[in-house]
Motif scaffolding. Structure first.
Motif, PDB file in Angstrom:
ATOM      1  N   GLY A   1     -36.909  89.894  23.081  1.00  0.00           N
ATOM      2  CA  GLY A   1     -35.742  90.075  23.959  1.00  0.00           C
ATOM      3  C   GLY A   1     -35.042  88.743  24.137  1.00  0.00           C
ATOM      4  O   GLY A   1     -35.631  87.787  24.656  1.00  0.00           O
TER       5      GLY A   1
ATOM      6  N   GLY B   1     -32.285  88.082  25.968  1.00  0.00           N
ATOM      7  CA  GLY B   1     -31.437  87.996  27.154  1.00  0.00           C
ATOM      8  C   GLY B   1     -31.753  86.698  27.887  1.00  0.00           C
ATOM      9  O   GLY B   1     -32.446  85.821  27.366  1.00  0.00           O
ATOM     10  N   ILE B   2     -31.261  86.595  29.123  1.00  0.00           N
ATOM     11  CA  ILE B   2     -31.449  85.326  29.848  1.00  0.00           C
ATOM     12  C   ILE B   2     -32.931  85.019  30.073  1.00  0.00           C
ATOM     13  O   ILE B   2     -33.351  83.861  29.985  1.00  0.00           O
ATOM     14  N   ALA B   3     -33.742  86.056  30.315  1.00  0.00           N
ATOM     15  CA  ALA B   3     -35.169  85.817  30.569  1.00  0.00           C
ATOM     16  C   ALA B   3     -35.844  85.272  29.316  1.00  0.00           C
ATOM     17  O   ALA B   3     -36.621  84.303  29.381  1.00  0.00           O
TER      18      ALA B   3
ATOM     19  N   ASP C   1     -32.736  92.270  19.540  1.00  0.00           N
ATOM     20  CA  ASP C   1     -32.250  93.384  18.712  1.00  0.00           C
ATOM     21  C   ASP C   1     -30.727  93.435  18.618  1.00  0.00           C
ATOM     22  O   ASP C   1     -30.181  94.139  17.789  1.00  0.00           O
ATOM     23  N   GLU C   2     -30.013  92.669  19.473  1.00  0.00           N
ATOM     24  CA  GLU C   2     -28.552  92.694  19.386  1.00  0.00           C
ATOM     25  C   GLU C   2     -28.091  91.731  18.286  1.00  0.00           C
ATOM     26  O   GLU C   2     -28.757  90.747  18.001  1.00  0.00           O
TER      27      GLU C   2
ATOM     28  N   ARG D   1     -24.859  88.210  30.744  1.00  0.00           N
ATOM     29  CA  ARG D   1     -24.207  89.498  31.014  1.00  0.00           C
ATOM     30  C   ARG D   1     -23.201  89.475  32.184  1.00  0.00           C
ATOM     31  O   ARG D   1     -22.231  90.230  32.147  1.00  0.00           O
ATOM     32  N   PRO D   2     -23.395  88.685  33.256  1.00  0.00           N
ATOM     33  CA  PRO D   2     -22.450  88.767  34.376  1.00  0.00           C
ATOM     34  C   PRO D   2     -20.968  88.708  33.983  1.00  0.00           C
ATOM     35  O   PRO D   2     -20.179  89.506  34.490  1.00  0.00           O
TER      36      PRO D   2
ATOM     37  N   SER E   1     -18.592  92.141  33.101  1.00  0.00           N
ATOM     38  CA  SER E   1     -17.851  93.034  34.010  1.00  0.00           C
ATOM     39  C   SER E   1     -16.713  92.284  34.706  1.00  0.00           C
ATOM     40  O   SER E   1     -16.140  92.790  35.658  1.00  0.00           O
ATOM     41  N   LYS E   2     -16.432  91.073  34.212  1.00  0.00           N
ATOM     42  CA  LYS E   2     -15.365  90.267  34.830  1.00  0.00           C
ATOM     43  C   LYS E   2     -14.466  89.734  33.706  1.00  0.00           C
ATOM     44  O   LYS E   2     -13.678  90.504  33.145  1.00  0.00           O
TER      45      LYS E   2
ATOM     46  N   VAL F   1     -38.025  94.959  17.873  1.00  0.00           N
ATOM     47  CA  VAL F   1     -39.488  95.103  17.893  1.00  0.00           C
ATOM     48  C   VAL F   1     -39.808  96.565  18.163  1.00  0.00           C
ATOM     49  O   VAL F   1     -39.316  97.151  19.126  1.00  0.00           O
TER      50      VAL F   1
ATOM     51  N   ALA G   1     -39.650  90.414  27.210  1.00  0.00           N
ATOM     52  CA  ALA G   1     -38.491  90.138  28.087  1.00  0.00           C
ATOM     53  C   ALA G   1     -37.351  91.072  27.667  1.00  0.00           C
ATOM     54  O   ALA G   1     -36.259  90.638  27.330  1.00  0.00           O
TER      55      ALA G   1
ATOM     56  N   GLY H   1     -35.753  93.482  29.340  1.00  0.00           N
ATOM     57  CA  GLY H   1     -34.728  93.910  30.293  1.00  0.00           C
ATOM     58  C   GLY H   1     -34.849  95.378  30.685  1.00  0.00           C
ATOM     59  O   GLY H   1     -35.940  95.955  30.642  1.00  0.00           O
TER      60      GLY H   1
ATOM     61  N   ARG I   1     -23.206  97.574  29.457  1.00  0.00           N
ATOM     62  CA  ARG I   1     -24.405  96.744  29.500  1.00  0.00           C
ATOM     63  C   ARG I   1     -24.346  95.597  28.504  1.00  0.00           C
ATOM     64  O   ARG I   1     -24.857  94.520  28.744  1.00  0.00           O
TER      65      ARG I   1
ATOM     66  N   ILE J   1     -22.359  96.350  39.690  1.00  0.00           N
ATOM     67  CA  ILE J   1     -21.597  96.440  38.441  1.00  0.00           C
ATOM     68  C   ILE J   1     -20.477  97.466  38.587  1.00  0.00           C
ATOM     69  O   ILE J   1     -19.357  97.255  38.126  1.00  0.00           O
TER      70      ILE J   1
HETATM   71  C1  LIG Z   1     -22.108  94.140  33.190  1.00  0.00           C
HETATM   72  C2  LIG Z   1     -23.175  93.380  33.915  1.00  0.00           C
HETATM   73  C3  LIG Z   1     -22.823  92.485  34.917  1.00  0.00           C
HETATM   74  C4  LIG Z   1     -23.800  91.791  35.633  1.00  0.00           C
HETATM   75  N1  LIG Z   1     -23.428  90.911  36.594  1.00  0.00           N
HETATM   76  C5  LIG Z   1     -24.361  90.203  37.269  1.00  0.00           C
HETATM   77  C6  LIG Z   1     -24.011  89.245  38.263  1.00  0.00           C
HETATM   78  O1  LIG Z   1     -22.831  89.041  38.539  1.00  0.00           O
HETATM   79  N2  LIG Z   1     -25.000  88.566  38.897  1.00  0.00           N
HETATM   80  C7  LIG Z   1     -26.319  88.780  38.588  1.00  0.00           C
HETATM   81  O2  LIG Z   1     -27.186  88.143  39.188  1.00  0.00           O
HETATM   82  N3  LIG Z   1     -26.690  89.686  37.657  1.00  0.00           N
HETATM   83  C8  LIG Z   1     -25.747  90.398  36.990  1.00  0.00           C
HETATM   84  N4  LIG Z   1     -26.124  91.314  36.040  1.00  0.00           N
HETATM   85  C9  LIG Z   1     -27.557  91.549  35.812  1.00  0.00           C
HETATM   86  C10 LIG Z   1     -28.121  90.497  34.876  1.00  0.00           C
HETATM   87  O3  LIG Z   1     -27.303  90.389  33.732  1.00  0.00           O
HETATM   88  C11 LIG Z   1     -29.534  90.936  34.490  1.00  0.00           C
HETATM   89  O4  LIG Z   1     -30.325  90.808  35.652  1.00  0.00           O
HETATM   90  C12 LIG Z   1     -30.079  90.074  33.373  1.00  0.00           C
HETATM   91  O5  LIG Z   1     -29.310  90.294  32.195  1.00  0.00           O
HETATM   92  C13 LIG Z   1     -31.526  90.431  33.082  1.00  0.00           C
HETATM   93  O6  LIG Z   1     -31.934  89.573  32.054  1.00  0.00           O
HETATM   94  P1  LIG Z   1     -33.129  89.936  31.100  1.00  0.00           P
HETATM   95  O7  LIG Z   1     -33.205  88.851  30.094  1.00  0.00           O
HETATM   96  O8  LIG Z   1     -34.326  90.263  31.910  1.00  0.00           O
HETATM   97  O9  LIG Z   1     -32.720  91.316  30.389  1.00  0.00           O
HETATM   98  P2  LIG Z   1     -31.508  91.662  29.445  1.00  0.00           P
HETATM   99  O10 LIG Z   1     -30.294  90.866  29.746  1.00  0.00           O
HETATM  100  O11 LIG Z   1     -31.411  93.148  29.500  1.00  0.00           O
HETATM  101  O12 LIG Z   1     -32.016  91.210  28.003  1.00  0.00           O
HETATM  102  C14 LIG Z   1     -33.045  91.877  27.318  1.00  0.00           C
HETATM  103  C15 LIG Z   1     -32.726  91.807  25.835  1.00  0.00           C
HETATM  104  O13 LIG Z   1     -33.832  92.368  25.126  1.00  0.00           O
HETATM  105  C16 LIG Z   1     -33.337  93.147  24.065  1.00  0.00           C
HETATM  106  N5  LIG Z   1     -34.345  94.111  23.650  1.00  0.00           N
HETATM  107  C17 LIG Z   1     -34.726  95.242  24.309  1.00  0.00           C
HETATM  108  N6  LIG Z   1     -35.670  95.891  23.618  1.00  0.00           N
HETATM  109  C18 LIG Z   1     -35.906  95.148  22.502  1.00  0.00           C
HETATM  110  C19 LIG Z   1     -36.775  95.296  21.383  1.00  0.00           C
HETATM  111  N7  LIG Z   1     -37.613  96.341  21.282  1.00  0.00           N
HETATM  112  N8  LIG Z   1     -36.753  94.352  20.400  1.00  0.00           N
HETATM  113  C20 LIG Z   1     -35.924  93.275  20.497  1.00  0.00           C
HETATM  114  N9  LIG Z   1     -35.078  93.096  21.525  1.00  0.00           N
HETATM  115  C21 LIG Z   1     -35.063  94.000  22.514  1.00  0.00           C
HETATM  116  C22 LIG Z   1     -32.094  93.806  24.678  1.00  0.00           C
HETATM  117  O14 LIG Z   1     -31.215  94.326  23.691  1.00  0.00           O
HETATM  118  C23 LIG Z   1     -31.504  92.631  25.431  1.00  0.00           C
HETATM  119  O15 LIG Z   1     -30.643  91.868  24.611  1.00  0.00           O
HETATM  120  C24 LIG Z   1     -25.175  92.013  35.324  1.00  0.00           C
HETATM  121  C25 LIG Z   1     -25.531  92.922  34.301  1.00  0.00           C
HETATM  122  C26 LIG Z   1     -24.545  93.593  33.599  1.00  0.00           C
HETATM  123  C27 LIG Z   1     -24.933  94.575  32.520  1.00  0.00           C
END
Ligand SMILES: Cc1cc2nc3c(=O)[nH]c(=O)nc-3n(C[C@H](O)[C@H](O)[C@H](O)COP(=O)(O)OP(=O)(O)OC[C@H]3O[C@@H](n4cnc5c(N)ncnc54)[C@H](O)[C@@H]3O)c2cc1C
Length: 213
Positions: free
Chosen positions: A16, A18-20, A42-43, A50-51, A54-55, A84, A109, A111, A130, A156
């Motif tokens: 994953g 994403g930010i985590a 996977d993207e 992501r924040p 939506s802006k 994965v 991680a 999400g 998303r 959102i």
């Molecule tokens: C439109 C929008 C606006 C937001 N605005 C805010 C805000 O203003 N303030 C705020 O605090 N939070 C905001 N959030 C929430 C914030 O973006 C999330 O809390 C944060 O993205 C979580 O991060 P993460 O890394 O845990 O998960 P994610 O960002 O969901 O990242 C997980 C990644 O793992 C990938 N993945 C999943 N399964 C697999 C797999 N099997 N194999 C490989 N990769 C995989 C996913 O495709 C994704 O890219 C917003 C979210 C969205 C969608």
């Protein structure tokens, strides 16, 4: 006959991007992990925040929101578009669309996914918000100033409704709970948020659970 020795470099595999996932990879380097780090996402896009989706990205005020991280410089192997599909713990490997990757430590991680409404999958005119691709698909929808129904008056939903109003769309927001942000904030705080919708010129309907599309 020469056979290549298997790679035994200690390896952290992060699933994953994403930010985590990205922050875990960067923090591992900052805190002294010298061996291999593989980040699997996977993207298809370079990892992004992501924040802004939506802006600024939604309204076309920014093209993207990629993280400013030098993955190569940090020695982080980044594999995009690589999903994965399973974890095989007895072999310590993750299975991916392009073959297995061995790990010593695996960090999941991945999400969370938005809730899909019954009957809504693949329908024209019905969108999720998303990913970067979702935001890019929604940009011309806002630009065309369509009538829009937003399902969910969370953060959102509120941001999307505000952006859609700014773009000149007619907006109705439907929310199953009796107030916006019911899962996130106590009633006395959320009460103030109700005013956002009226202020933006959007109609808010609470106690309105969507049964199907
Ligand atoms: C439109 C929008 C606006 C937001 N605005 C805010 C805000 O203003 N303030 C705020 O605090 N939070 C905001 N959030 C929430 C914030 O973006 C999330 O809390 C944060 O993205 C979580 O991060 P993460 O890394 O845990 O998960 P994610 O960002 O969901 O990242 C997980 C990644 O793992 C990938 N993945 C999943 N399964 C697999 C797999 N099997 N194999 C490989 N990769 C995989 C996913 O495709 C994704 O890219 C917003 C979210 C969205 C969608």
């Amino acid at each position: 006959m020469s056979s290549q020795a298997p790679d035994r470099t200690p390896r952290v595999v992060i699933i994953g991007a994403g930010i985590a996932g990205v922050q875990t990879a960067v923090a591992l380097r900052e805190q002294g992990w010298r061996d291999a780090i593989t980040l699997l996402g996977d993207e298809p896009h370079p990892p992004y925040d992501r924040p802004p989706l939506s802006k600024a990205v939604l309204l076309g005020k920014a093209d993207g929101s990629a993280f400013d991280v030098d993955f190569e410089g940090l020695g982080i192997e980044l594999h995009l578009g690589r999903r994965v599909t399973a974890l095989t713990p007895d072999r310590r490997q993750v299975e991916t669309s392009e073959g297995p990757v061995r790990y010593d430590h695996a960090v999941i991680a991945t999400g969370a996914d938005p809730v899909m409404l019954p009957g809504s999958q693949g329908l024209p005119g019905v969108h999720l918000l998303r990913t970067l691709d979702d935001a890019e698909r929604l940009r011309p929808v806002l630009a065309a100033q369509h009538e829009i129904v937003v399902v969910g008056a969370g953060w959102i939903g509120a941001e999307f409704a505000t952006a859609a109003r700014e773009a000149g769309c007619a907006v109705t927001v439907v929310e199953a709970a009796d107030r916006p942000l019911a899962g996130a904030l106590p009633a006395e705080v959320a009460a103030h948020m109700t005013g956002w919708y009226a202020g933006a010129g959007a109609e808010l309907r609470t106690g309105a659970r969507v049964a199907s599309v």
